[in-house]
Write a protein that holds these residues in place. Structure first.
Motif, PDB file in Angstrom:
ATOM      1  N   ARG A  78       0.858  -1.074  -0.103  1.00  9.34           N
ATOM      2  CA  ARG A  78       0.080   0.090  -0.066  1.00  9.34           C
ATOM      3  C   ARG A  78       0.972   1.310   0.033  1.00  9.34           C
ATOM      4  O   ARG A  78       0.265   2.366  -0.019  1.00  9.34           O
ATOM      5  N   HIS A  79       2.236   1.069   0.093  1.00 10.98           N
ATOM      6  CA  HIS A  79       3.066   2.253   0.092  1.00 10.98           C
ATOM      7  C   HIS A  79       2.876   3.067  -1.171  1.00 10.98           C
ATOM      8  O   HIS A  79       2.715   2.451  -2.283  1.00 10.98           O
ATOM      9  N   PRO A  80       2.809   4.462  -1.282  1.00  7.01           N
ATOM     10  CA  PRO A  80       2.918   5.086  -2.475  1.00  7.01           C
ATOM     11  C   PRO A  80       4.003   4.574  -3.658  1.00  7.01           C
ATOM     12  O   PRO A  80       3.799   4.842  -4.884  1.00  7.01           O
ATOM     13  N   TRP A  81       5.318   4.300  -3.121  1.00 13.06           N
ATOM     14  CA  TRP A  81       6.204   3.676  -3.907  1.00 13.06           C
ATOM     15  C   TRP A  81       6.075   2.369  -4.603  1.00 13.06           C
ATOM     16  O   TRP A  81       7.029   1.946  -5.219  1.00 13.06           O
ATOM     17  N   ALA A  82       5.171   1.699  -4.145  1.00 11.47           N
ATOM     18  CA  ALA A  82       4.814   0.409  -4.406  1.00 11.47           C
ATOM     19  C   ALA A  82       5.003   0.287  -5.936  1.00 11.47           C
ATOM     20  O   ALA A  82       4.229   1.098  -6.767  1.00 11.47           O
ATOM     21  N   ASN A  83       5.626  -0.703  -6.559  1.00  9.05           N
ATOM     22  CA  ASN A  83       5.912  -0.919  -8.071  1.00  9.05           C
ATOM     23  C   ASN A  83       6.462   0.120  -8.905  1.00  9.05           C
ATOM     24  O   ASN A  83       6.477   0.325  -9.909  1.00  9.05           O
ATOM     25  N   LEU A  84       7.372   0.824  -8.021  1.00 11.19           N
ATOM     26  CA  LEU A  84       8.120   1.950  -8.623  1.00 11.19           C
ATOM     27  C   LEU A  84       9.580   1.714  -8.256  1.00 11.19           C
ATOM     28  O   LEU A  84       9.760   0.998  -7.307  1.00 11.19           O
ATOM     29  N   PRO A  85      10.506   2.245  -8.980  1.00 13.29           N
ATOM     30  CA  PRO A  85      11.925   2.019  -8.993  1.00 13.29           C
ATOM     31  C   PRO A  85      12.238   2.714  -7.627  1.00 13.29           C
ATOM     32  O   PRO A  85      11.924   4.005  -7.228  1.00 13.29           O
ATOM     33  N   VAL A  86      13.190   2.099  -6.754  1.00 17.88           N
ATOM     34  CA  VAL A  86      13.435   2.364  -5.677  1.00 17.88           C
ATOM     35  C   VAL A  86      15.053   1.871  -5.207  1.00 17.88           C
ATOM     36  O   VAL A  86      15.530   1.311  -6.259  1.00 17.88           O
ATOM     37  N   THR A  87      15.708   2.465  -4.161  1.00 20.66           N
ATOM     38  CA  THR A  87      17.075   2.159  -3.889  1.00 20.66           C
ATOM     39  C   THR A  87      16.855   1.366  -2.677  1.00 20.66           C
ATOM     40  O   THR A  87      16.749   2.355  -1.638  1.00 20.66           O
ATOM     41  N   VAL A  88      17.462   0.423  -2.261  1.00 25.63           N
ATOM     42  CA  VAL A  88      17.473  -0.323  -1.175  1.00 25.63           C
ATOM     43  C   VAL A  88      18.987  -0.626  -0.671  1.00 25.63           C
ATOM     44  O   VAL A  88      19.894  -1.067  -1.154  1.00 25.63           O
ATOM     45  N   ARG A  89      18.976  -0.127   0.710  1.00 25.46           N
ATOM     46  CA  ARG A  89      20.314  -0.270   1.408  1.00 25.46           C
ATOM     47  C   ARG A  89      20.235  -0.667   2.703  1.00 25.46           C
ATOM     48  O   ARG A  89      19.339  -0.038   3.469  1.00 25.46           O
ATOM     49  N   LEU A  90      20.864  -1.793   3.204  1.00 21.12           N
ATOM     50  CA  LEU A  90      20.785  -2.383   4.399  1.00 21.12           C
ATOM     51  C   LEU A  90      22.090  -1.733   5.336  1.00 21.12           C
ATOM     52  O   LEU A  90      23.023  -1.590   4.904  1.00 21.12           O
ATOM     53  N   SER A  91      21.812  -1.695   6.613  1.00 24.95           N
ATOM     54  CA  SER A  91      22.894  -1.302   7.439  1.00 24.95           C
ATOM     55  C   SER A  91      22.828  -1.953   8.753  1.00 24.95           C
ATOM     56  O   SER A  91      21.748  -2.437   9.249  1.00 24.95           O
ATOM     57  N   VAL A  92      23.956  -2.396   9.666  1.00 27.25           N
ATOM     58  CA  VAL A  92      23.779  -2.952  10.800  1.00 27.25           C
ATOM     59  C   VAL A  92      24.908  -1.927  11.786  1.00 27.25           C
ATOM     60  O   VAL A  92      25.694  -1.283  11.252  1.00 27.25           O
TER      61      VAL A  92
END
Length: 827
Positions: A361-375
């Motif tokens: 349901r997020h407005p960015w669903a099915n749109l290009p995004v950048t994912v970055r993980l951090s610890v």
């Protein structure tokens, strides 16, 4: 006449003891009170806190008081005779019968009158009782000093300690030492104590610096707290390893941040600060989408001391967004998505987990995004992954009107400036709605047009309209299927909550019936549609989970059986597995003949593979238990046993879940397989109990029974699958529609190969435990010992012979030969 009645003798003895106590208490209570006060002063540490100039005088006064009290008590103490005890008891009796019985008659001693008098006195003497002692301390101690001394003693025992006593004695001994000028050869430096405490997340123990050998290098993790306690004047600490913490002169402390030197009272410590590497995190493949539209991201993380927390940041890749239609204008500012990464309990040096989040349901669903993980690690060092460009997983809509509504929803959430454009589209899709748009939905959409054309759109009105468009699209796409799915999920949640809260059996049975009804309704609607969930269409390149109605019923029956037996924890775990299965459910109907048997063969092969994995894990657990038993000789540790017990319990629960999914219920081989697996489950439960009690030998025996029972169950399952495949063969010995496929099935053939294949002496070379010396040793074909195994007695003899051979080799280290000898003594 002698008084020798037992009751009289007992009364005299107790009274005599009480009178002796009276004499001791009267004479020595001042000595006892003084001794209690002196002991309390030492035990509470009051002596060591007194000035050195006052201590000798106070000590001398205390010794003098003790001597005086002891002499006074010795002078006042008087010996108590038996006559005094007899007189005290006699005084409590009417007519003093004890004295009368000792009288002698001057005349007529043998007369009847005298005998009657003596009989009367003996009868009265039988009533003799011990007289309670009374030292009269209330009169002798009107100020209750003895009670004050007793309170001081009790307080000292509660709040004091032996360390205070030692310090007090050291302080007293120091008063008798000769001056330093008379002892020129003895060093008189100040005393000190020091500690080095590594950070808590490193799980390292605190180091007592005084116990560190002279010249040994002190290795500390970065961020360790070093503290000292100085006793005396003129002492100081110099260091160059990190910033100071606090400003107390007698208790300096600092943080170890770099290698250097610490000097205190002539003692030098060379310090090596171990660097704390930053944590690392590596994502798996690009995020994938489950059938329910949830994002799934695998990741692995590690740190030299342990990962503390992790997060995933998702930002819109605006440069990659197709700037057309509603996306042509600039978007409204929106905060990046921040998701917390799941972290397991316990040690986190190496973490391998999976992030699952519903962002459909997020407005960015099915749109290009950048994912970055951090610890993050324990000192807030951050490790970042490389950014990944991907499409944010979200639900797909294939109904034209539903897709149009979702696009309008996306445009409104992208920017409220799209309100007029969205209103025009809504007017277009609601024009001439007869036969195309239901009346309730038409009214909702026309209301949405009114909201969009009423004026400036507020964020609250936009969000409310976006939710209404989402619900309308779901209704168009799924029809009543979404309601049936929601009802099934609610029934699952209610049953899970009832099991967790220990509800009554009647309530649990009612909720179980509701779940069965909701599940039947959902699967019936799926079957009526003749196709899987439309949200699954885009995942054609992913392996879907095909579940038959029989499998669902078997799983429900297994949950019911576990609850009837009171095994609520296992029922809860199987229910959670059932919930996950139903999220990606596809139902197949109308399979018969060869297709039905093929489906059974597929189920059987899957069951065989899962059982093989469980068998390998049980064998691995048994090997670890054996190594744990070796390491416990002379140590007595139990932590490892508890960890193994937890894993054994999880393995037993997994086996129970696999039993509920096994095919062939009601057949001879299927029932035999289930009976063998039931025995394996009981053996696993007994092994778990033995591990919790630290009985490693008993646990190994039960684990061996579980392995043997699982092998027998797999043999029966393989025979059943082999018969099913042979029954489906055509005239040419092949299954319909499958040229070249061998009868019997892969699983059944594998079991027959292990049972009737190569003889033992022609199989791969194995160690005394029956494992291959080359290869992975985990296959369930060609007589793998995990599935078949050699004779257990022969394997035990081989193992014992190998231990004896090694113990006789004089070239081996003495410690190893001693250990082998202990094994021979034990087994």
């Amino acid at each position: 006449m002698k008084v020798d009645a037992p009751v009289v003798v007992r009364a005299l003895r107790l009274t005599h003891a009480g009178m002796v106590w009276e004499q001791v208490a009267r004479a020595f209570w001042p000595l006892a009170a003084l001794a209690a006060v002196v002991f309390a002063a030492f035990w509470l540490g009051l002596i060591s806190s007194l000035p050195a100039a006052v201590l000798p005088w106070l000590l001398g006064a205390a010794v003098l008081a003790l001597v005086v009290a002891a002499v006074r008590g010795g002078l006042r103490f008087g010996r108590v005779g038996e006559a005094a005890a007899l007189a005290r008891v006699d005084a409590t009796l009417p007519g003093r019968p004890l004295s009368a019985l000792r009288d002698q008659a001057a005349l007529g001693g043998e007369g009847a009158l005298w005998q009657a008098h003596q009989a009367q006195m003996r009868a009265r003497a039988e009533a003799a009782r011990a007289v309670a002692p009374d030292a009269g301390l209330n009169r002798r101690d009107p100020l209750a000093l003895r009670l004050a001394a007793m309170v001081a003693l009790v307080m000292a025992l509660i709040f004091g300690g032996a360390g205070n006593l030692g310090q007090g004695l050291s302080a007293v001994a120091a008063t008798f030492r000769p001056p330093a000028s008379q002892m020129p050869d003895i060093a008189t430096g100040p005393s000190w104590e020091g500690w080095a405490e590594p950070p808590a997340y490193t799980r390292r123990p605190t180091i007592y610096l005084n116990a560190l050998p002279e010249g040994e290098v002190l290795e500390l993790p970065k961020g360790s707290a070093v503290s000292f306690r100085l006793y005396g004047e003129g002492a100081g600490v110099t260091q160059d390893i990190g910033p100071a913490q606090g400003n107390e002169a007698q208790a300096p402390a600092f943080e170890a941040m770099q290698s250097g030197v610490i000097e205190v009272a002539g003692r030098r410590f060379d310090v090596t600060v171990l660097p704390d590497a930053a944590p690392r995190i590596r994502p798996g493949d690009a995020p994938t989408r489950r059938a329910d539209g949830r994002l799934v991201q695998d990741f692995t993380a590690d740190d030299d001391h342990g990962v503390v927390a992790g997060s995933a940041g998702i930002e819109l890749d605006l440069a990659s967004v197709p700037r057309t239609f509603g996306l042509a204008i600039d978007p409204e500012p929106r905060e990046p998505i921040a998701l917390e990464l799941p972290m397991p309990n316990g040690a986190r040096k190496e973490v391998q987990a999976q992030l699952v989040q519903d962002l459909a349901r997020h407005p960015w669903a099915n749109l290009p995004v950048t994912v970055r993980l951090s610890v993050l690690d324990g000192i807030d060092q951050e490790g970042l992954s490389e950014p990944m460009q991907t499409i944010l997983p979200g639900r797909r809509f294939f109904d034209p009107l539903a897709a149009a509504l979702i696009e309008m929803r996306r445009d409104l959430l992208w920017s409220r400036e799209n309100a007029r454009r969205s209103a025009e589209i809504l007017r277009a899709v609601t024009w001439q709605p007869e036969g195309y748009v239901d009346q309730p939905l038409y009214l909702q959409l026309r209301a949405g047009v009114g909201v969009l054309e009423a004026g400036p759109l507020t964020p609250e009105a936009r969000d409310k309209l976006a939710e209404a468009l989402w619900q309308a699209a779901i209704q168009l796409e799924d029809g009543g299927l979404a309601d049936a799915l929601e009802a099934m999920k609610q029934a699952q949640e209610k049953l899970s909550e009832a099991i967790r809260n220990g509800a009554s059996p009647d309530e649990i049975q009612r909720l179980m019936d509701e779940l069965k009804e909701a599940t039947d309704n959902y699967t019936r609607m799926l079957a009526e549609q003749g196709q899987p969930d439309p949200a699954d269409r885009f995942t054609q390149n992913q392996q879907s989970q095909v579940v038959t109605g029989d499998m669902i019923q078997q799983m429900m029956d297994e949950i019911q059986r576990l609850m009837n037996e009171g095994r609520m924890a296992e029922a809860q775990q199987l229910l959670e597995q059932f919930n996950r299965m139903m999220e990606n459910l596809q139902v197949t109907q109308g399979q018969s003949g060869g297709q039905g048997q093929q489906g059974q063969g597929q189920e059987g092969n899957q069951s065989m593979n899962r059982l093989a994995d469980t068998l390998r894990e049980q064998q691995r657990l048994s090997d670890e238990a054996f190594r744990e038993m070796q390491e416990q000789f002379g140590q007595g540790g139990q932590q490892g046993s508890q960890d193994l017990a937890e894993r054994q319990g999880q393995l037993r629960e997994e086996l129970g879940q696999q039993q509920g999914l096994m095919p062939g219920q009601g057949s001879e081989q299927g029932d035999a397989a289930r009976q063998s697996l039931d025995e394996a489950g009981r053996s696993m439960d007994q092994a778990e109990q033995a591990l919790r009690e630290g009985d490693m030998s008993g646990a190994l025996e039960r684990q061996a029974d579980a392995i043997q029972s699982m092998r027998e169950g797999m043999r029966a399952l393989g025979d059943m699958l082999g018969q099913g495949q042979r029954g489906a063969e055509g005239p040419d010995g092949q299954q319909p529609g499958q040229e070249g496929q061998q009868p019997g099935g892969q699983a059944g053939q594998a079991m027959r190969d292990g049972e009737n294949g190569l003889p033992y002496d022609r199989r791969a070379q194995r160690d005394p435990l029956g494992r291959q010396l080359s290869g992975n040793g985990n296959t369930i074909t060609d007589g793998d010992p995990l599935a078949e195994g050699i004779d257990p007695a022969r394997r035990a003899r081989d193992l014992l012979d190998e231990i004896r051979r090694r113990s006789g080799e004089r070239t081996r280290p003495e410690d190893e030969r001693d250990y082998l000898g202990r094994l021979l003594d034990r087994f």
